[in-house]
Scaffold this motif. Sequence first.
Motif, PDB file in Angstrom:
ATOM      1  N   THR A 135       0.830  -1.207   0.000  1.00  0.00           N
ATOM      2  CA  THR A 135       0.000   0.000   0.000  1.00  0.00           C
ATOM      3  C   THR A 135       0.861   1.252   0.000  1.00  0.00           C
ATOM      4  O   THR A 135       0.601   2.190  -0.762  1.00  0.00           O
ATOM      5  CB  THR A 135      -0.951   0.008   1.213  1.00  0.00           C
ATOM      6  N   TRP A 136       1.881   1.280   0.826  1.00  0.00           N
ATOM      7  CA  TRP A 136       2.698   2.483   0.900  1.00  0.00           C
ATOM      8  C   TRP A 136       3.516   2.683  -0.371  1.00  0.00           C
ATOM      9  O   TRP A 136       3.672   3.812  -0.854  1.00  0.00           O
ATOM     10  CB  TRP A 136       3.604   2.450   2.131  1.00  0.00           C
ATOM     11  N   ARG A 137       4.034   1.600  -0.956  1.00  0.00           N
ATOM     12  CA  ARG A 137       4.755   1.718  -2.224  1.00  0.00           C
ATOM     13  C   ARG A 137       3.843   2.257  -3.318  1.00  0.00           C
ATOM     14  O   ARG A 137       4.244   3.093  -4.133  1.00  0.00           O
ATOM     15  CB  ARG A 137       5.327   0.361  -2.646  1.00  0.00           C
ATOM     16  N   PHE A 138       2.620   1.778  -3.344  1.00  0.00           N
ATOM     17  CA  PHE A 138       1.645   2.256  -4.328  1.00  0.00           C
ATOM     18  C   PHE A 138       1.356   3.744  -4.124  1.00  0.00           C
ATOM     19  O   PHE A 138       1.304   4.513  -5.090  1.00  0.00           O
ATOM     20  CB  PHE A 138       0.348   1.447  -4.209  1.00  0.00           C
ATOM     21  N   ILE A 139       1.168   4.154  -2.874  1.00  0.00           N
ATOM     22  CA  ILE A 139       0.878   5.555  -2.573  1.00  0.00           C
ATOM     23  C   ILE A 139       2.033   6.447  -3.016  1.00  0.00           C
ATOM     24  O   ILE A 139       1.822   7.485  -3.659  1.00  0.00           O
ATOM     25  CB  ILE A 139       0.599   5.729  -1.061  1.00  0.00           C
ATOM     26  N   GLU A 140       3.244   6.048  -2.708  1.00  0.00           N
ATOM     27  CA  GLU A 140       4.414   6.828  -3.131  1.00  0.00           C
ATOM     28  C   GLU A 140       4.484   6.951  -4.651  1.00  0.00           C
ATOM     29  O   GLU A 140       4.766   8.025  -5.189  1.00  0.00           O
ATOM     30  CB  GLU A 140       5.693   6.165  -2.619  1.00  0.00           C
ATOM     31  N   ALA A 141       4.219   5.844  -5.330  1.00  0.00           N
ATOM     32  CA  ALA A 141       4.324   5.833  -6.792  1.00  0.00           C
ATOM     33  C   ALA A 141       3.244   6.690  -7.441  1.00  0.00           C
ATOM     34  O   ALA A 141       3.530   7.511  -8.321  1.00  0.00           O
ATOM     35  CB  ALA A 141       4.240   4.391  -7.307  1.00  0.00           C
ATOM     36  N   LEU A 142       1.989   6.521  -7.008  1.00  0.00           N
ATOM     37  CA  LEU A 142       0.890   7.257  -7.642  1.00  0.00           C
ATOM     38  C   LEU A 142       0.982   8.749  -7.326  1.00  0.00           C
ATOM     39  O   LEU A 142       0.645   9.589  -8.166  1.00  0.00           O
ATOM     40  CB  LEU A 142      -0.459   6.701  -7.194  1.00  0.00           C
ATOM     41  N   ALA A 146       0.892  10.519 -10.901  1.00  0.00           N
ATOM     42  CA  ALA A 146      -0.446  10.971 -11.315  1.00  0.00           C
ATOM     43  C   ALA A 146      -0.686  12.441 -11.003  1.00  0.00           C
ATOM     44  O   ALA A 146      -1.829  12.894 -10.957  1.00  0.00           O
ATOM     45  CB  ALA A 146      -1.517  10.107 -10.628  1.00  0.00           C
ATOM     46  N   LYS A 147       0.385  13.205 -10.837  1.00  0.00           N
ATOM     47  CA  LYS A 147       0.246  14.628 -10.505  1.00  0.00           C
ATOM     48  C   LYS A 147      -0.590  15.389 -11.527  1.00  0.00           C
ATOM     49  O   LYS A 147      -1.303  16.338 -11.183  1.00  0.00           O
ATOM     50  CB  LYS A 147       1.634  15.281 -10.428  1.00  0.00           C
ATOM     51  N   HIS A 148      -0.496  14.983 -12.783  1.00  0.00           N
ATOM     52  CA  HIS A 148      -1.207  15.695 -13.842  1.00  0.00           C
ATOM     53  C   HIS A 148      -2.724  15.558 -13.735  1.00  0.00           C
ATOM     54  O   HIS A 148      -3.455  16.273 -14.438  1.00  0.00           O
ATOM     55  CB  HIS A 148      -0.739  15.197 -15.219  1.00  0.00           C
ATOM     56  N   HIS A 149      -3.204  14.684 -12.872  1.00  0.00           N
ATOM     57  CA  HIS A 149      -4.656  14.526 -12.708  1.00  0.00           C
ATOM     58  C   HIS A 149      -5.246  15.488 -11.676  1.00  0.00           C
ATOM     59  O   HIS A 149      -6.460  15.514 -11.488  1.00  0.00           O
ATOM     60  CB  HIS A 149      -4.988  13.083 -12.315  1.00  0.00           C
ATOM     61  N   LEU A 150      -4.399  16.247 -10.997  1.00  0.00           N
ATOM     62  CA  LEU A 150      -4.903  17.231 -10.038  1.00  0.00           C
ATOM     63  C   LEU A 150      -4.059  18.495 -10.156  1.00  0.00           C
ATOM     64  O   LEU A 150      -2.986  18.595  -9.574  1.00  0.00           O
ATOM     65  CB  LEU A 150      -4.845  16.677  -8.600  1.00  0.00           C
ATOM     66  N   LYS A 151      -4.546  19.416 -10.944  1.00  0.00           N
ATOM     67  CA  LYS A 151      -3.821  20.671 -11.159  1.00  0.00           C
ATOM     68  C   LYS A 151      -4.820  21.767 -11.507  1.00  0.00           C
ATOM     69  O   LYS A 151      -5.933  21.492 -11.968  1.00  0.00           O
ATOM     70  CB  LYS A 151      -2.791  20.520 -12.271  1.00  0.00           C
ATOM     71  N   TRP A 152      -4.412  23.003 -11.265  1.00  0.00           N
ATOM     72  CA  TRP A 152      -5.280  24.135 -11.585  1.00  0.00           C
ATOM     73  C   TRP A 152      -5.387  24.263 -13.098  1.00  0.00           C
ATOM     74  O   TRP A 152      -4.381  24.168 -13.809  1.00  0.00           O
ATOM     75  CB  TRP A 152      -4.730  25.416 -10.969  1.00  0.00           C
ATOM     76  N   HIS A 343      -9.876   9.673  -7.232  1.00  0.00           N
ATOM     77  CA  HIS A 343     -11.183  10.280  -7.491  1.00  0.00           C
ATOM     78  C   HIS A 343     -11.175  10.966  -8.857  1.00  0.00           C
ATOM     79  O   HIS A 343     -12.102  10.792  -9.662  1.00  0.00           O
ATOM     80  CB  HIS A 343     -11.471  11.290  -6.365  1.00  0.00           C
ATOM     81  N   ASN A 344     -10.123  11.742  -9.131  1.00  0.00           N
ATOM     82  CA  ASN A 344     -10.022  12.456 -10.407  1.00  0.00           C
ATOM     83  C   ASN A 344      -9.758  11.524 -11.584  1.00  0.00           C
ATOM     84  O   ASN A 344     -10.266  11.738 -12.686  1.00  0.00           O
ATOM     85  CB  ASN A 344      -8.908  13.502 -10.331  1.00  0.00           C
ATOM     86  N   ILE A 345      -8.959  10.490 -11.355  1.00  0.00           N
ATOM     87  CA  ILE A 345      -8.665   9.527 -12.425  1.00  0.00           C
ATOM     88  C   ILE A 345      -9.952   8.856 -12.906  1.00  0.00           C
ATOM     89  O   ILE A 345     -10.155   8.649 -14.106  1.00  0.00           O
ATOM     90  CB  ILE A 345      -7.645   8.477 -11.942  1.00  0.00           C
ATOM     91  N   ILE A 346     -10.833   8.526 -11.975  1.00  0.00           N
ATOM     92  CA  ILE A 346     -12.119   7.926 -12.332  1.00  0.00           C
ATOM     93  C   ILE A 346     -12.900   8.867 -13.255  1.00  0.00           C
ATOM     94  O   ILE A 346     -13.446   8.452 -14.286  1.00  0.00           O
ATOM     95  CB  ILE A 346     -12.938   7.603 -11.062  1.00  0.00           C
ATOM     96  N   ILE A 347     -12.937  10.156 -12.897  1.00  0.00           N
ATOM     97  CA  ILE A 347     -13.662  11.143 -13.707  1.00  0.00           C
ATOM     98  C   ILE A 347     -12.979  11.337 -15.053  1.00  0.00           C
ATOM     99  O   ILE A 347     -13.625  11.341 -16.103  1.00  0.00           O
ATOM    100  CB  ILE A 347     -13.755  12.493 -12.956  1.00  0.00           C
ATOM    101  N   ASP A 348     -11.648  11.494 -15.037  1.00  0.00           N
ATOM    102  CA  ASP A 348     -10.900  11.753 -16.271  1.00  0.00           C
ATOM    103  C   ASP A 348     -10.988  10.597 -17.260  1.00  0.00           C
ATOM    104  O   ASP A 348     -10.875  10.807 -18.478  1.00  0.00           O
ATOM    105  CB  ASP A 348      -9.428  12.035 -15.946  1.00  0.00           C
TER     106      ASP A 348
END
Length: 393
Positions: A135-142, A146-152, A343-348
């Motif tokens: 779980t922690w490895r996944f959290i660090e990786a994503l 996946a930064k581009h899925h949450l930006k102004w 949450h955003n990946i699901i929408i995108d």
Amino acid sequence: MAPLKKSKKTKKSSKKLKKNKSVSVVPVERRVNEPDWWDSFWHKNSTTGLLIPSNEEEGFKYFFRVAKKTFDYICSLVREDLVSRPPSGLINIEGRLLSVEKQVAIALRRLASGESQVSVGASFGVGQSTVSQVTWRFIEALEERAKHHLKWPNSDRMEQIKLKFEALFGLPNCCGAIDSTHIIMTLPAVETSDDWCDQESNYSMFLQGIVDHEMRFLDIVTGWPGGMSVSRLLKCSGFFRLCEAGDRLNGSIRTLSEGLETREFIIGGGAYPLLPWLITPYENNNLSSSMCTNFNAKHEDARSLGVRAFSQLKGSWRILNKVMWRPDKRKLPSIILVCCLLHNIIIDNGDQLHPDVALSGHHDSGYGEQCCKQIDPMGETVRETLAKYLLQK
């Protein structure tokens, strides 16, 4: 989690390695190691609850919150990180190295269900420590991939958002809705303090988010103690500093009918201050005119997007809705961020959530709404302009 530092080898140890031809090396992950992880998981868990769909496709979404196509996309984002450093401990009870797909499934199930690591591990045939590591490895990786899925949004995207807000709610030049929620936790006695103890006597961490018309998070701030007020949380955020400096919500002025005009703004509830760029509703004791009543109705409809987004977030990723048992407060913001990214990946990806996922009640159940008395005169002018425009329409 920082990678382990390489140790310097002495000449003596190098010679030993050359002589020893049978040095064990952890193999690189290959998908053929566990091709049937879903079949085994489905066979083991599909009959454990009354709400589990009988259809496998819907069952997959029930357990992991995403369709198989979105799941594959998430795997593609983190594959390089999860393959590149496979510690020997990440194996199942049969001694086979875990595939990237199974690692992602374990992490998603932990975040989606909020169940204990022991319970999640039992459903996959792995131990508690493996669930923790995966779980922690996944959290660090994503968090990184996946930064581009949450930006102004850029200016073109923001124009689309403003048009949608006006079409749906009649609010011109509106760029989003802001709201906040508490992530409740228990803390060891040595870490407890009044800062973390909130208005309902829970230890909690705040999460504030701004969402667009599709309930996509555009900006979040977290890591701050739940004991502070919502208005204080806003003022501690980078978003507040950018807006006050004129570097955000600084797009074109919108000309309305009869010479009225308005700047870009977001909307928020009564817990927030009324500012030139953050518009709150009229207080109930000021609803003497139809103009104020009409404005509040439109405002509430639009503001509900933020409320619904948090209900969907905490309903999808139930780890955020359950009382966390003594979390590492330095790591908790990363967990929260990754849930927002998912949450955003699901929408995108155009994915659809299972209809029963969102919380049935308010996302901050048990918390009374705070009231901020701060009113900026320029914010009051913007609100009155909007109220007059809506009444004319």
